[in-house]
Design an enzyme around this catalytic site. Structure first.
Site, short mmCIF file in Angstrom:
data_model
loop_
_atom_site.label_atom_id
_atom_site.label_comp_id
_atom_site.label_asym_id
_atom_site.label_seq_id
_atom_site.Cartn_x
_atom_site.Cartn_y
_atom_site.Cartn_z
N LYS A 14 1.05 -1.24 -0.04
CA LYS A 14 0.02 -0.16 -0.03
C LYS A 14 0.86 1.21 0.10
O LYS A 14 0.56 2.12 -0.77
CB LYS A 14 -0.97 0.08 1.29
CG LYS A 14 -1.86 -1.08 1.17
CD LYS A 14 -2.98 -1.06 2.42
CE LYS A 14 -2.42 -1.13 3.57
NZ LYS A 14 -1.85 -2.61 4.07
N ARG A 89 -10.28 0.10 8.89
CA ARG A 89 -9.90 -1.29 9.23
C ARG A 89 -11.13 -2.08 9.83
O ARG A 89 -10.75 -3.09 10.08
CB ARG A 89 -8.65 -1.37 9.99
CG ARG A 89 -7.42 -1.52 9.12
CD ARG A 89 -6.40 -1.23 10.07
NE ARG A 89 -5.02 -2.07 9.96
CZ ARG A 89 -3.69 -1.28 9.17
NH1 ARG A 89 -4.13 -0.18 8.92
NH2 ARG A 89 -2.79 -2.05 9.32
N ARG A 128 11.28 -5.99 5.17
CA ARG A 128 11.15 -4.62 5.34
C ARG A 128 11.50 -4.46 6.69
O ARG A 128 12.14 -3.37 7.16
CB ARG A 128 9.58 -4.14 5.53
CG ARG A 128 9.45 -2.83 5.37
CD ARG A 128 7.95 -2.27 5.11
NE ARG A 128 7.00 -2.70 6.33
CZ ARG A 128 5.66 -2.49 6.04
NH1 ARG A 128 5.18 -2.17 4.90
NH2 ARG A 128 4.78 -2.74 7.01
N ARG A 134 10.80 -0.57 12.29
CA ARG A 134 9.51 -1.03 12.89
C ARG A 134 9.49 -2.09 13.48
O ARG A 134 9.77 -3.44 13.01
CB ARG A 134 8.30 -1.08 11.67
CG ARG A 134 7.88 0.16 11.28
CD ARG A 134 6.95 0.13 10.13
NE ARG A 134 5.77 -0.63 10.77
CZ ARG A 134 4.47 -0.96 9.90
NH1 ARG A 134 4.41 -0.15 8.71
NH2 ARG A 134 3.61 -1.43 10.56
N ARG A 146 -0.91 -9.75 12.99
CA ARG A 146 -1.39 -8.67 11.98
C ARG A 146 -2.32 -9.29 10.92
O ARG A 146 -3.42 -8.64 10.63
CB ARG A 146 -0.35 -7.76 11.52
CG ARG A 146 0.14 -6.92 12.77
CD ARG A 146 1.57 -6.42 12.62
NE ARG A 146 1.67 -5.23 11.35
CZ ARG A 146 2.67 -5.15 10.60
NH1 ARG A 146 3.95 -5.79 10.89
NH2 ARG A 146 2.70 -4.44 9.64
#
Ligand code: AMP
Length: 192
Positions: A14, A89, A128, A134, A146
């Site tokens: 995204k 969400r 990532r 993160r 998640r």
């Protein structure tokens, strides 16, 4: 106004596609995840509250998230359109967004859902995590949670907008440019 919900599980691309959309369509990008990370980085009360949930890969409560999103939109009255990245969400978030946009005489144009297989998501997120800083991208059990939360609480938002003919599924595997081409086609068909 061009109001696009950029939808899809964590790791579906995204953020990457949002960057290309900003460039092409010149619209405002609002990522609720980025807003929470900004608040966390500044140790604000909102950031501290969000941290409890984000650290576990859970959703931040709707009332907190919706209020933050609305403030951000209200702070940008001249926006020609908005990319909603990572919001809504939940169904209550979607309902709140519809009411909020209606009050502004506008509406959601399109929901674009990036479709990516689960093994690929985990692989991308761990990769990532090596560079993003993160914490929620570094731990495989948080990543799994998640994805699970996406399936159980978020995926219904696709059906919610599908019922009014606004949801489009985009094949989210391929080069960044190929995926962006599918996104552009869907946007151009829905508007302008
Ligand atoms: P993201 O950057 O979109 O992957 O979001 C990171 C984390 O922020 C999520 O795992 C949630 O804890 C929180 N978050 C972001 N957007 C929302 C939202 N719309 N509703 C609830 N929690 C959110």
């Amino acid at each position: 106004m061009l109001n696009i919900i950029l939808f899809g599980p964590p790791g579906s691309g995204k953020g990457t596609q949002a960057e290309k959309m900003i460039e092409k369509y010149g619209i405002l990008h609002i990522s609720t995840g980025d807003l929470f990370r900004y608040e966390m980085g500044n140790n604000t009360p909102l950031g501290l509250k969000a941290k409890e949930y984000m650290a576990k890969g859970e959703l931040v409560p709707d009332e907190v998230t919706i209020g933050m999103l609305e403030n951000k939109v209200n702070a940008n009255p001249d926006a020609q359109g908005i990319i909603f990245d990572g919001f809504p969400r939940t169904i209550p978030q979607a309902e709140a967004l519809d009411v909020f946009l209606k009050e502004k005489n506008t509406e959601v144009t399109l929901l674009l859902a990036l479709d990516v297989p689960e093994e690929e998501l985990t692989k991308r997120l761990l990769k990532r995590g090596e560079s993003s800083g993160r914490a929620d991208d570094r731990d495989e059990s948080i990543i799994k949670n998640r994805i699970q939360v996406y399936k159980s609480e978020t995926s219904q938002v696709f059906d919610y907008y599908n019922q009014v003919g606004k949801s489009v599924s985009i094949h989210g595997v391929g080069t960044i440019d190929e995926i962006f081409e599918s996104i552009s086609e869907a946007i151009d068909q829905a508007c302008c």
